[in-house]
Design a protein around this motif. Sequence first.
Motif, PDB file in Angstrom:
ATOM      1  N   THR A 120      25.417  42.243   8.789  1.00 28.97           N
ATOM      2  CA  THR A 120      25.519  42.098   6.993  1.00 28.97           C
ATOM      3  C   THR A 120      23.770  42.751   6.266  1.00 28.97           C
ATOM      4  O   THR A 120      23.237  42.385   6.615  1.00 28.97           O
ATOM      5  N   GLY A 121      23.947  43.979   5.190  1.00 28.51           N
ATOM      6  CA  GLY A 121      22.504  44.269   4.855  1.00 28.51           C
ATOM      7  C   GLY A 121      21.894  45.471   5.860  1.00 28.51           C
ATOM      8  O   GLY A 121      20.999  46.236   4.906  1.00 28.51           O
ATOM      9  N   LYS A 122      22.395  45.916   6.493  1.00 27.87           N
ATOM     10  CA  LYS A 122      22.508  46.866   7.491  1.00 27.87           C
ATOM     11  C   LYS A 122      23.859  48.070   7.606  1.00 27.87           C
ATOM     12  O   LYS A 122      24.686  48.374   7.164  1.00 27.87           O
ATOM     13  N   THR A 123      22.585  49.414   7.200  1.00 26.17           N
ATOM     14  CA  THR A 123      23.573  50.830   7.384  1.00 26.17           C
ATOM     15  C   THR A 123      23.486  51.033   8.885  1.00 26.17           C
ATOM     16  O   THR A 123      22.424  51.180   9.476  1.00 26.17           O
ATOM     17  N   TYR A 124      24.099  52.185   9.262  1.00 28.89           N
ATOM     18  CA  TYR A 124      25.340  52.632  10.365  1.00 28.89           C
ATOM     19  C   TYR A 124      25.112  54.090  10.168  1.00 28.89           C
ATOM     20  O   TYR A 124      25.982  54.845   9.046  1.00 28.89           O
TER      21      TYR A 124
END
Length: 394
Positions: free
Chosen positions: A331-335
């Motif tokens: 959660t809170g990260k982008t990929y």
Amino acid sequence: MSELEIRTPIDPRRFRDVLGQYPTGVSVVTATQADGTAVGLAVGSFTSVSLDPPLVAFLADRGSTSWPKIQATGAFCANVLAADQQHVCRAFASKAPDKFADLEWSAAGSGSPILDGAVAWIDCDIQTVHEAGDHFIVIGEVRELQVANPTLPLLFFRGGYGSFAPSSSTAVEGDLLGHLRMVDTVRPWMDDIARDLDVECNAAVVVRGEFVYIARAGHAAPGEAPTRVGRRLPFRPPVGSAFVAWGTDSAAESWLGRLGDKVAAEEREAWMQAMGRVRQRGYSVGLGHHAHDALWARLINLSEPQAGPDPEMERIIDALLVGYEQRDFATGKTYDVRTISAPVFGHHGETVFQFTLYGLPRHCDAEAIQRFAARLMAGANGASQALREGGPLP
């Protein structure tokens, strides 16, 4: 004079406007004169005529100064222009003294020029020429032909040039006939997925050790391959995870075995664990890597299927391995998500198709990934149900 014999004169502008509603391909017909000078003209009327014998045709304007020169050679080569070759079309539609200036070309068997960058070329002998109003209908017997650059063609439509990416397409090859019978059943779900998510949805199968893209729904995103349909990849990690995660242990071992000595035993075990995670959550994810772009560039540039192993493609696929470890998404990260795939099952619970999404936003958070995956799995489940039951389509 009876009513039936009275005809309203057709206004030329209206004639062009109405016929302009029908898009046409754009080709350049070329030839080489006896003195070695290349000559050519742009046409929007090139078409196939007959399979046996192989005949094609185009229409030449009576007022053309290039056509008599081509006719005198007794041969021509039709070059199907690519979407990025508008400048080539303009050059051959002009009155320029040297239309081949700054263009690279090679000679076909007839000696006629093959233009670099053209989608395809068809080398012909002139068979017959028919008079038809202010044009000539030129029939050519095909000597040789080839797809040289399998990309989108240039189209002329409503007075302008452009290209068209089909919203759906299907591969038609002999070893795919059994799967093709099922494509019509699953296509409505592919269309719905592509429309709802505004992405491209592909269906792939495994045939004789190859992973083959057999159908597509939706438009290719900018920068994506024009079409993956008909493209073949070696069935080995990480390609085709949906067939492995829900397959037998022996199928998984065969899949991993295609890596040969490239991975150690612990890495093979890591791949088996990754396939377990894919099966548990119902989908697999391919994360961003320059190798994705390199792979499709390699496939697009292959004018014909390779007869044997392709070391360069194998090297590129090796580089993909790092993006398919099936990590958990924080959660809170982008990929940088390049693909999401899910299985479509047949009558006996076997994986028949792998549905894969392309053209996803390059920066997705965990919630977005789950949203895309949930819609894909819902569509894949609907397609599976249709294949098992043969029920009504949505």
